[in-house]
Every structure is written in structure tokens, then in C-alpha cells.
Design a protein around this motif. Structure first.
Motif, short mmCIF file in Angstrom:
data_model
loop_
_atom_site.label_atom_id
_atom_site.label_comp_id
_atom_site.label_asym_id
_atom_site.label_seq_id
_atom_site.Cartn_x
_atom_site.Cartn_y
_atom_site.Cartn_z
N LYS A 7 -6.16 -6.59 0.44
CA LYS A 7 -5.38 -7.07 -0.71
C LYS A 7 -6.15 -8.21 -1.38
O LYS A 7 -6.70 -9.07 -0.70
CB LYS A 7 -4.01 -7.58 -0.23
N HIS A 12 0.85 -1.20 0.00
CA HIS A 12 0.00 0.00 0.00
C HIS A 12 0.88 1.24 0.00
O HIS A 12 1.99 1.22 0.53
CB HIS A 12 -0.86 0.03 1.26
N GLN A 26 -3.38 4.97 1.04
CA GLN A 26 -4.22 3.77 0.95
C GLN A 26 -4.21 3.02 2.29
O GLN A 26 -5.25 2.57 2.76
CB GLN A 26 -3.72 2.87 -0.17
N ALA A 27 -3.04 2.89 2.89
CA ALA A 27 -2.93 2.20 4.18
C ALA A 27 -3.72 2.93 5.26
O ALA A 27 -4.41 2.30 6.07
CB ALA A 27 -1.46 2.07 4.58
#
Length: 92
Positions: free
Chosen positions: A68, A47, A51-52
Motif C-alpha cells: 500500500k 485489496h 491483488q491480495a
């Protein structure tokens, strides 16, 4: 003997099973910090930081998040790393 319609339907179901991607789901807990989960998603799931962070917020507020997708052979070691880091995760 199956009708043409039944054969086509069976073929579609078979393709759906073959093409179905697995996914790693991470679950919320009361142990891990936001920073730890973010760092682990970056390290294990490739990521980017934004995004994380977004996935971590979803995990916190929704209770879980798909972090994922991919082939099982690719996801297995990633999920193992998350579990080793104390993060509650599974492949579905």
C-alpha cells in the motif's frame, strides 16, 4: 550565491521530498498462512482478492512486497492492524 541551475536542482529535490509517498512493506515469515495474509490485506489495505493473493505470492517468493502507498497518516493505522495481526510490516 547559487547559480540558476543549482536553484532549479534544489527546487526539484525539495518537490521530490514533499511528493514522496510512503509505503507499507510486508515481509515474509514462517508463521502466517497464505490465507491469513490474504485476508488481512483485503481487510486493512482495501485489496481485492486477486491483488491480495498476488502480493502474498510476492511476499513468499521475494521476501517482501509493497502492499500500500499513500500518506503516512493513512498508512499508520493500516500498518498497526497488520502488526496486531502478527504480520511483519513497516512503513518506509
Amino acid at each position: 550565491m547559487m547559480s540558476v541551475q543549482e536553484e532549479v536542482l534544489e527546487e526539484v529535490k525539495t518537490k521530490e521530498r514533499v511528493n514522496k509517498q510512503n509505503q507499507i512493506i510486508v515481509f515474509n515469515d514462517d508463521v502466517n498462512t497464505f490465507d491469513h495474509v490474504i485476508d488481512m490485506l483485503i481487510a486493512t489495505c482495501d485489496h481485492d482478492p486477486i491483488q491480495a493473493e498476488q502480493c502474498t505470492m510476492l511476499i513468499h517468493y521475494k521476501g517482501k512486497c509493497e502492499v500500500k502507498t499513500g500518506d503516512y497518516d493513512d498508512l499508520k493505522p493500516r500498518c498497526s492492524k497488520l502488526l496486531d495481526a502478527g504480520i511483519s510490516a513497516e512503513i518506509q
